[in-house]
Each structure stands twice: as C-alpha cells, then as structure tokens.
Write a protein that holds these residues in place. Structure first.
Motif, short mmCIF file in Angstrom:
data_model
loop_
_atom_site.label_atom_id
_atom_site.label_comp_id
_atom_site.label_asym_id
_atom_site.label_seq_id
_atom_site.Cartn_x
_atom_site.Cartn_y
_atom_site.Cartn_z
N ASP A 137 -15.24 25.63 -21.80
CA ASP A 137 -14.35 26.79 -22.01
C ASP A 137 -13.03 26.35 -22.64
O ASP A 137 -12.47 27.03 -23.50
CB ASP A 137 -14.08 27.49 -20.67
N GLU A 138 -12.53 25.21 -22.20
CA GLU A 138 -11.25 24.71 -22.73
C GLU A 138 -11.35 24.40 -24.22
O GLU A 138 -10.46 24.74 -25.00
CB GLU A 138 -10.83 23.46 -21.96
N SER A 139 -12.45 23.77 -24.61
CA SER A 139 -12.65 23.45 -26.02
C SER A 139 -12.78 24.71 -26.86
O SER A 139 -12.19 24.81 -27.95
CB SER A 139 -13.90 22.58 -26.19
N ARG A 181 -9.37 26.42 -27.28
CA ARG A 181 -8.51 25.72 -28.23
C ARG A 181 -8.91 26.05 -29.66
O ARG A 181 -8.06 26.26 -30.53
CB ARG A 181 -8.58 24.22 -27.96
N ARG A 239 -7.97 30.12 -21.90
CA ARG A 239 -9.20 29.68 -21.23
C ARG A 239 -9.75 30.79 -20.35
O ARG A 239 -10.98 30.95 -20.22
CB ARG A 239 -8.91 28.43 -20.40
#
Length: 280
Positions: A232-234, A237, A243
């Motif tokens: 989710d973080e990737s 970004r 997020r």
C-alpha cells in the motif's frame, strides 16, 4: 665495401660503423623531416585547440547541478521568465503545498499573459485537493491546459524544448539537474508528449467533479499494482495518494472478490477478468 676512383671495379672492406653512416644518413634526413612536419602540425592543432576551448567556455554547459532550494528556485524562475513559446511541466505527488501554488500562480500568470503555451500534467489525486484545484481553475481560465494521469513518471519542467529541469533524488527540493543537452531535452519532451496523450483533461466542468474515467483509471492502476505485489505504501507513493486511501480501495476490492489475504487478492484480481476491459 667501398670503391676507389683510381681503381674502378675494385672494392675494399670498410668498418661497419662507417658503412652504417652512409646507410642511415638518408633515413635520418627523412626522420628529421617527419619531426619538423610533426612539430608544425602540433603547432597548428594547438591553435585550433585554443579556439575550440574558448568556444566551449562561451557555451552553456549541457548539465548543471543545482543544490539547495534557493539555487533551484532562482534558476528555474529565470528560465521560466525567459520562456517564450512553450512550458511543459509534470508534477507527481498529488496536491501541492499552498506556498508552492502561490509562487507558481504568480509566475505562470505572467507567462500566460505574454502568450506562452503552457501544458501541465498532474496525478488524478489533485482533483480532490482544493488548493491545487483553485490554482488549476485560474491558470486554465488564463489559457493553460491541464490534464491528469494515474501515475506520472517523474517531475520535469521544460522551457521552449531547450532547457529542462529534473530532480536528482526522491528529495526533490535538495538538488536538481539543469539539462541543456539537445538530445536529452528532446527525449524528455517526447516522454511528456506520450504521457499527455494518455491523460484526462481538467476543464471547468471537471474541476468540481471527479469523472468516472478518472476513478476507473486510478482503480485500475491500484489493481495492477496489487497483482504485481506492491505494498500500500508503494502504491500511495506512486499515485500521490495517502496510504489510508489506498487501503480503502484495497479493502473494497477484497470484500467484492471475497479475498482473505493479500496474496489471494492478487490472484483473484488477475483471474477474475476485471483488468481485461481496458477503459477508453
């Protein structure tokens, strides 16, 4: 061997060193001539080198490293103020800070007032960021074109297709590279044009509402990233989202497909056919 004038036809032995002198004399003369020719050519090329070096010193460097926000801002402002025909910008990362938008608005309105054509690419997520939308509304009314895309490859600013600015690292405010090499600027401009053709325009009607095409494009990109195994973080970004927003999308899809794990979700998305229908 040598022959005496008084005794034609009769030869006498001589020391080899003496014979060598007569053999090497013409060779040495040739070598001396070659050396003189070499010195003459070196002197001529030295003059050419001086002219070349002086010309290169007067030329603008192909690449210049700009370190620090002040150096980046001042150089960028000078380049944009000198822009007369076309300004291309790609701005990833979602909504922009208000202070950056204030600076950009003043600069861009001056640019547009003198008839310069401006095209800007943002990510779809700016359509939910009111300060950025307010800025977009004003520049579009002044003649700029703005479009959005689910994922923008990287920040770039191109002035008159002659000079470009790109970040050096993920910390975009720390350092930037000023690019004046024609081949590199051309490559960056062509990359921008390819992304522009895939974008969704932002006009007066779409400023207040996110169209189904925008939502579908964002959702599709998230689903593709899940299948690829991204976190989710990737994903957040890449798409300029929070997020938490990505997690909401993921949870909804998980509920719709009945997934109980991230790995199962990726498999179900890939095999369910939801990505088969390419929108647009």
């Amino acid at each position: 061997m040598s022959e005496r004038p008084s005794e034609p036809g009769v030869v006498y032995p001589v020391p080899p060193t003496a014979a060598a002198v007569s053999v090497f004399r013409p060779l040495k003369a040739q070598m001396d001539q070659y050396c003189r020719t070499e010195r003459s050519l070196r002197a001529a090329f030295a003059q050419f080198d001086a002219v070349y070096d002086e010309t290169r010193r007067q030329e603008e460097p192909a690449f210049t490293l700009l370190v620090g926000s002040t150096a980046i801002g001042d150089t960028l402002e000078a380049a944009v103020d000198a822009c007369r025909e076309e300004l291309l910008t790609a701005q990833p990362g979602g909504g922009r800070p208000v202070e950056h938008l204030v600076e950009a608005l003043d600069r861009d309105m001056r640019l547009l007032s003198r008839g310069t054509h401006q095209r800007t690419i943002y990510q779809h997520t700016v359509r939910a960021h009111q300060p950025t939308l307010a800025y977009i509304e004003q520049v579009v009314a002044a003649g700029a074109e703005v479009r959005t895309l689910a994922e923008v490859f990287e920040r770039v600013i191109i002035c008159d297709r002659k000079v470009a600015f790109i970040p050096v690292s993920d910390d975009r405010g720390a350092a930037a590279l000023e690019v004046r090499h024609p081949a590199v600027v051309r490559f960056l401009a062509q990359t921008f044009d390819r992304d522009w053709a895939r974008c969704i325009p932002v006009d007066e009607q779409s400023v207040a509402h996110r169209s189904p095409a925008v939502i579908s494009d964002t959702q599709r990109t998230i689903l593709q990233a899940i299948v690829a195994g991204e976190t989710d973080e990737s994903i957040a970004r890449r798409l300029g989202m929070s997020r938490r927003s990505v997690a909401v999308h993921v949870r909804r899809v998980s509920e719709q497909l009945g997934s109980r794990s991230r790995g199962q979700l990726g498999y179900l998305i890939a095999t369910s056919g939801v990505l088969d229908d390419n929108p647009g």
